[in-house]
Design a protein around this motif. Structure first.
Motif, PDB file in Angstrom:
ATOM      1  N   ASP A  64       0.847  -1.183   0.000  1.00  0.00           N
ATOM      2  CA  ASP A  64       0.000   0.000   0.000  1.00  0.00           C
ATOM      3  C   ASP A  64       0.889   1.241   0.000  1.00  0.00           C
ATOM      4  OD1 ASP A  64      -2.169   1.672   0.151  1.00  0.00           O
ATOM      5  OD2 ASP A  64      -3.091   0.661   1.860  1.00  0.00           O
ATOM      6  N   GLU A  68      -0.673   0.776   6.607  1.00  0.00           N
ATOM      7  CA  GLU A  68      -1.938   0.139   6.983  1.00  0.00           C
ATOM      8  C   GLU A  68      -2.535   0.784   8.240  1.00  0.00           C
ATOM      9  OE1 GLU A  68      -2.353  -4.209   8.437  1.00  0.00           O
ATOM     10  OE2 GLU A  68      -2.258  -4.273   6.251  1.00  0.00           O
ATOM     11  N   ASP A 119      -6.420  -1.501  -0.342  1.00  0.00           N
ATOM     12  CA  ASP A 119      -7.223  -1.471   0.883  1.00  0.00           C
ATOM     13  C   ASP A 119      -8.458  -2.337   0.708  1.00  0.00           C
ATOM     14  OD1 ASP A 119      -8.023   0.615  -0.973  1.00  0.00           O
ATOM     15  OD2 ASP A 119      -9.487   1.242   0.535  1.00  0.00           O
ATOM     16  N   ASN A 133      -9.058   7.447   0.846  1.00  0.00           N
ATOM     17  CA  ASN A 133      -8.350   7.169  -0.399  1.00  0.00           C
ATOM     18  C   ASN A 133      -8.223   8.424  -1.262  1.00  0.00           C
ATOM     19  OD1 ASN A 133      -7.044   4.750  -1.145  1.00  0.00           O
ATOM     20  ND2 ASN A 133      -8.339   4.579  -2.951  1.00  0.00           N
TER      21      ASN A 133
END
Length: 353
Positions: A64, A68, A119, A133
């Motif tokens: 990512d 996280e 995600d 996001n």
């Protein structure tokens, strides 16, 4: 690591990324093996997919672009703000500033970023996950454009709060499974006004953050709302949020449609640059989006199926792939192909493995 739809799970798969509840607790921890009872419960909770580790996806690089922990903490803070405003009519925004700053610091800490959307979203957390996001994407684009850190933070705050006004829109309209009629769409359009009215008197929120909340649905050709502004009348920060907002909205499943594939969304942005979206900003944005995310099943122009192993920095449409099957569904051994080196091979579609 690869993404697997819940309906495709058989049981005993090994979880590669944690799945969280709305309050931030673990639904599934990394490393555990899936039981059939877990699959039933995940469906009940509206989880569409999870990430697993198996032989097929060995060597897949999937990270990512924000941590996280940062992502989950930001979801919780956005949820808290929206719920308090919805039920009590007041805003507690202190922690939103630190949440925005965490995202800025996460993005700044990375040198080379190609965005893999990894995600795991539940259906009942769309608004919170979407806000985070959009924020992360807007921060990334802003930093790559060389915008100063203080302004990037203001853009991040505006992004986290851009859909604040939707808590005042009836759920039966927001979650309607079909197309909105004219009256319903006019009601939805009011969310930008409601959101702005909620924060317009807050002296510590910058004018940039406020204008983002009010104008993030304006288009550069004047076809947007609430004012129908065009061109240079629209703030540059708003133009950034508009692109990130449309992108994340389109790649997410809605009650009335399936999620678009990432390459389809990129094609939409490119087709509408200079009309709905700022041309330069679209060109910059798509430099950092993995057209075919790592772990995704792909089909080549030769009719062969494979999986994306890793990204080539600076070439988001030309990743390294592992070919799993030929056009007849057979292969004696897996073959790795770097699409940056092999110009004759390209990806024509994606599929869920």
């Amino acid at each position: 690591m690869r993404r697997v739809m819940i309906d495709n799970l058989k049981g005993n798969e090994r979880v590669a990324r944690p799945v969280y509840s709305l309050n931030g607790s673990f639904l599934l921890s990394k490393g555990i093996h899936i039981k059939k009872s877990y699959i039933i419960r995940l469906k009940e909770l509206g989880v569409n997919y999870i990430y697993i580790e198996d032989e097929l996806s060995e060597g897949v690089e999937l990270k990512d672009f924000i941590e996280e922990k940062t992502r989950e903490n930001c979801k919780k803070e956005v949820k808290k703000v929206l719920e308090n405003y919805s039920t009590q009519g007041h805003l507690e925004l202190t922690n939103i500033v630190s949440a925005a700053q965490d995202i800025v610091e996460d993005v700044l800490s990375q040198r080379n970023i190609i965005v893999n959307l990894v995600d795991i979203r539940r259906k009942d957390e769309y608004t919170y996950a979407h806000s985070v996001n959009v924020c992360a994407l807007a921060v990334l684009l802003s930093i790559k454009l060389g915008i100063n850190k203080n302004r990037v933070r203001d853009i991040a705050i505006g992004a986290l709060l851009h859909d604040l006004g939707k808590v005042l829109i009836p759920e039966e309209i927001l979650n309607k499974p079909g197309k909105l009629n004219v009256k319903e769409f006019e009601i939805v359009k009011q969310h930008v006004i409601y959101g702005y009215e909620a924060i317009c008197e807050a002296s510590w929120i910058s004018s940039i953050s406020k204008v983002i909340i009010l104008t993030h649905h304006e288009n550069i050709d004047g076809s947007g709302y609430p004012f129908g502004w065009s061109g240079n009348k629209i703030n540059s920060a708003t133009k950034i949020i508009t692109i990130c907002n449309v992108f994340d909205s389109m790649v997410t499943e809605k009650p009335y449609r399936e999620a678009y594939k990432i390459y389809e969304v990129i094609e939409y942005l490119v087709a509408n640059k200079g009309r709905l979206f700022d041309e330069h900003l679209v060109d910059e944005f798509i430099k950092y989006i993995a057209v075919y995310p790592s772990g995704m099943g792909i089909i080549t122009n030769e009719g062969k199926k494979g999986i994306v192993l890793r990204q080539n920095n600076g070439f988001p449409a030309r990743p390294v792939i592992r070919v799993l099957e030929d056009e007849d569904g057979k292969y004696d051994e897996w073959v790795e192909v770097d699409l940056l080196e092999n110009k004759k091979v390209f990806i024509v579609d994606t599929y869920e493995i």
